[in-house]
Design a protein around this motif. Structure first.
Motif, PDB file in Angstrom:
ATOM      1  N   ARG A  41       0.835  -1.194   0.000  1.00  0.00           N
ATOM      2  CA  ARG A  41       0.000   0.000   0.000  1.00  0.00           C
ATOM      3  C   ARG A  41       0.870   1.244   0.000  1.00  0.00           C
ATOM      4  NH1 ARG A  41      -3.760  -0.714   4.485  1.00  0.00           N
ATOM      5  NH2 ARG A  41      -4.258   1.460   4.180  1.00  0.00           N
ATOM      6  N   ARG A  42       0.244   2.390  -0.189  1.00  0.00           N
ATOM      7  CA  ARG A  42       0.927   3.687  -0.118  1.00  0.00           C
ATOM      8  C   ARG A  42       0.087   4.640   0.736  1.00  0.00           C
ATOM      9  NH1 ARG A  42       5.226   4.172  -3.274  1.00  0.00           N
ATOM     10  NH2 ARG A  42       5.405   2.918  -5.135  1.00  0.00           N
ATOM     11  N   ASP A  43       0.743   5.626   1.306  1.00  0.00           N
ATOM     12  CA  ASP A  43       0.030   6.667   2.049  1.00  0.00           C
ATOM     13  C   ASP A  43      -0.932   7.379   1.113  1.00  0.00           C
ATOM     14  OD1 ASP A  43       1.552   6.045   4.292  1.00  0.00           O
ATOM     15  OD2 ASP A  43       3.044   7.605   3.888  1.00  0.00           O
ATOM     16  N   GLY A  44      -2.145   7.645   1.575  1.00  0.00           N
ATOM     17  CA  GLY A  44      -3.121   8.384   0.795  1.00  0.00           C
ATOM     18  C   GLY A  44      -3.815   7.595  -0.300  1.00  0.00           C
ATOM     19  N   CYS A  45      -3.599   6.294  -0.382  1.00  0.00           N
ATOM     20  CA  CYS A  45      -4.226   5.456  -1.406  1.00  0.00           C
ATOM     21  C   CYS A  45      -5.715   5.307  -1.079  1.00  0.00           C
ATOM     22  CB  CYS A  45      -3.542   4.096  -1.449  1.00  0.00           C
ATOM     23  SG  CYS A  45      -4.428   2.826  -2.374  1.00  0.00           S
ATOM     24  N   PRO A  46      -6.622   5.845  -1.934  1.00  0.00           N
ATOM     25  CA  PRO A  46      -8.053   5.766  -1.616  1.00  0.00           C
ATOM     26  C   PRO A  46      -8.598   4.344  -1.666  1.00  0.00           C
ATOM     27  CG  PRO A  46      -7.722   6.717  -3.803  1.00  0.00           C
ATOM     28  CD  PRO A  46      -6.369   6.580  -3.174  1.00  0.00           C
ATOM     29  N   TRP A  47      -8.058   3.500  -2.541  1.00  0.00           N
ATOM     30  CA  TRP A  47      -8.537   2.113  -2.625  1.00  0.00           C
ATOM     31  C   TRP A  47      -8.056   1.305  -1.429  1.00  0.00           C
ATOM     32  CZ3 TRP A  47     -12.449   1.128  -5.555  1.00  0.00           C
ATOM     33  CH2 TRP A  47     -12.700   1.961  -6.649  1.00  0.00           C
ATOM     34  N   CYS A  48      -6.897   1.657  -0.891  1.00  0.00           N
ATOM     35  CA  CYS A  48      -6.415   1.012   0.335  1.00  0.00           C
ATOM     36  C   CYS A  48      -7.334   1.376   1.502  1.00  0.00           C
ATOM     37  CB  CYS A  48      -4.985   1.444   0.646  1.00  0.00           C
ATOM     38  SG  CYS A  48      -3.773   1.054  -0.641  1.00  0.00           S
ATOM     39  N   ALA A  49      -7.722   2.655   1.561  1.00  0.00           N
ATOM     40  CA  ALA A  49      -8.627   3.115   2.620  1.00  0.00           C
ATOM     41  C   ALA A  49      -9.983   2.408   2.514  1.00  0.00           C
ATOM     42  CB  ALA A  49      -8.797   4.629   2.552  1.00  0.00           C
ATOM     43  N   ARG A  50     -10.448   2.225   1.290  1.00  0.00           N
ATOM     44  CA  ARG A  50     -11.724   1.523   1.104  1.00  0.00           C
ATOM     45  C   ARG A  50     -11.592   0.077   1.569  1.00  0.00           C
ATOM     46  NH1 ARG A  50     -15.044   0.636  -4.548  1.00  0.00           N
ATOM     47  NH2 ARG A  50     -16.669  -0.644  -3.610  1.00  0.00           N
ATOM     48  N   TRP A  51     -10.481  -0.591   1.221  1.00  0.00           N
ATOM     49  CA  TRP A  51     -10.235  -1.960   1.680  1.00  0.00           C
ATOM     50  C   TRP A  51     -10.218  -1.987   3.215  1.00  0.00           C
ATOM     51  CZ3 TRP A  51      -7.078  -4.676   4.817  1.00  0.00           C
ATOM     52  CH2 TRP A  51      -7.124  -6.068   4.702  1.00  0.00           C
ATOM     53  N   ASP A  52      -9.545  -1.006   3.805  1.00  0.00           N
ATOM     54  CA  ASP A  52      -9.476  -0.929   5.266  1.00  0.00           C
ATOM     55  C   ASP A  52     -10.870  -0.890   5.887  1.00  0.00           C
ATOM     56  OD1 ASP A  52      -6.693  -0.894   5.192  1.00  0.00           O
ATOM     57  OD2 ASP A  52      -6.552   1.284   5.437  1.00  0.00           O
ATOM     58  N   ARG A  53     -11.790  -0.141   5.277  1.00  0.00           N
ATOM     59  CA  ARG A  53     -13.157  -0.017   5.802  1.00  0.00           C
ATOM     60  C   ARG A  53     -13.982  -1.277   5.567  1.00  0.00           C
ATOM     61  NH1 ARG A  53     -12.725   4.778   3.105  1.00  0.00           N
ATOM     62  NH2 ARG A  53     -14.104   4.048   1.444  1.00  0.00           N
ATOM     63  N   GLU A  54     -13.898  -1.831   4.354  1.00  0.00           N
ATOM     64  CA  GLU A  54     -14.784  -2.926   3.969  1.00  0.00           C
ATOM     65  C   GLU A  54     -14.284  -4.311   4.367  1.00  0.00           C
ATOM     66  OE1 GLU A  54     -16.596  -0.628   0.033  1.00  0.00           O
ATOM     67  OE2 GLU A  54     -15.411  -2.441  -0.253  1.00  0.00           O
ATOM     68  N   ILE A  55     -13.001  -4.542   4.294  1.00  0.00           N
ATOM     69  CA  ILE A  55     -12.450  -5.884   4.512  1.00  0.00           C
ATOM     70  C   ILE A  55     -11.564  -5.957   5.750  1.00  0.00           C
ATOM     71  CG2 ILE A  55     -11.082  -7.754   3.488  1.00  0.00           C
ATOM     72  CD1 ILE A  55     -13.680  -7.153   1.959  1.00  0.00           C
ATOM     73  N   GLY A  56     -10.855  -4.872   6.032  1.00  0.00           N
ATOM     74  CA  GLY A  56      -9.889  -4.862   7.135  1.00  0.00           C
ATOM     75  C   GLY A  56     -10.385  -5.435   8.448  1.00  0.00           C
ATOM     76  N   PRO A  57     -11.580  -5.035   8.920  1.00  0.00           N
ATOM     77  CA  PRO A  57     -12.057  -5.560  10.201  1.00  0.00           C
ATOM     78  C   PRO A  57     -12.477  -7.028  10.137  1.00  0.00           C
ATOM     79  CG  PRO A  57     -13.177  -3.498   9.644  1.00  0.00           C
ATOM     80  CD  PRO A  57     -12.414  -3.928   8.430  1.00  0.00           C
ATOM     81  N   ILE A  58     -12.820  -7.514   8.954  1.00  0.00           N
ATOM     82  CA  ILE A  58     -13.342  -8.867   8.808  1.00  0.00           C
ATOM     83  C   ILE A  58     -12.234  -9.897   8.569  1.00  0.00           C
ATOM     84  CG2 ILE A  58     -14.847 -10.346   7.397  1.00  0.00           C
ATOM     85  CD1 ILE A  58     -16.398  -7.745   6.685  1.00  0.00           C
ATOM     86  N   TYR A  59     -11.261  -9.540   7.730  1.00  0.00           N
ATOM     87  CA  TYR A  59     -10.261 -10.521   7.281  1.00  0.00           C
ATOM     88  C   TYR A  59      -9.589 -11.294   8.423  1.00  0.00           C
ATOM     89  CZ  TYR A  59      -6.665 -12.827   4.599  1.00  0.00           C
ATOM     90  OH  TYR A  59      -5.861 -13.792   4.038  1.00  0.00           O
TER      91      TYR A  59
END
Length: 140
Positions: A30-48
């Motif tokens: 990932r990179r700082d400020g990556c909007p798709w990384c932030a979206r992954w963090d919201r949608e998948i991060g807590p579940i994975y």
């Protein structure tokens, strides 16, 4: 003197074993400020972390803006973020470039993990589906 020699021998064995670890992992570049990384963090991060996939291939994040990770033998450089690389014994097995949204993510990661050696009987899990997301969200 003999105690020091034994200690050094144990340390050498541990270093060798750590270097040849064959456990699979999913590395998220990932990179700082990556909007798709932030979206992954919201949608998948807590579940994975609460899924069977995580037990088979725990997640490790590498920030390309700061981290220097040379632990993975990549087939090609990581250009896009996020990039998910499935690693076995330090080598890239499969790669997913970008985050296609949660509806597609799970199926694509399942296809990637299917390339790993068969898990031991007690690690075997059913294919991923929406009911697994619901179970993971409820927690223990």
């Amino acid at each position: 003197m003999q105690t020091i020699a034994r200690g050094l021998a144990c340390l050498a064995i541990l270093m060798v074993l750590a270097g040849v670890s064959s456990a699979a992992e999913l590395v998220m570049y990932r990179r700082d400020g990556c909007p798709w990384c932030a979206r992954w963090d919201r949608e998948i991060g807590p579940i994975y972390p609460r899924t069977e996939l995580s037990r088979r291939a725990p997640l490790r994040m590498v920030n390309l803006d700061g981290d220097r990770d040379h632990s993975v033998d990549l087939r090609s450089p990581v250009i896009y973020t996020p990039t998910f690389v499935l690693v076995e014994a330090g080598r890239e097995v499969a790669r997913l470039e970008g985050y296609p949204g949660e509806d597609f993510f799970w199926g694509l990661i399942e296809q990637m993990t299917a390339r790993l050696p068969a898990p031991k009987r007690e690690e075997t899990s059913a294919p991923w589906n929406r009911s697994k997301v619901a179970e993971a969200e409820r927690g223990p």
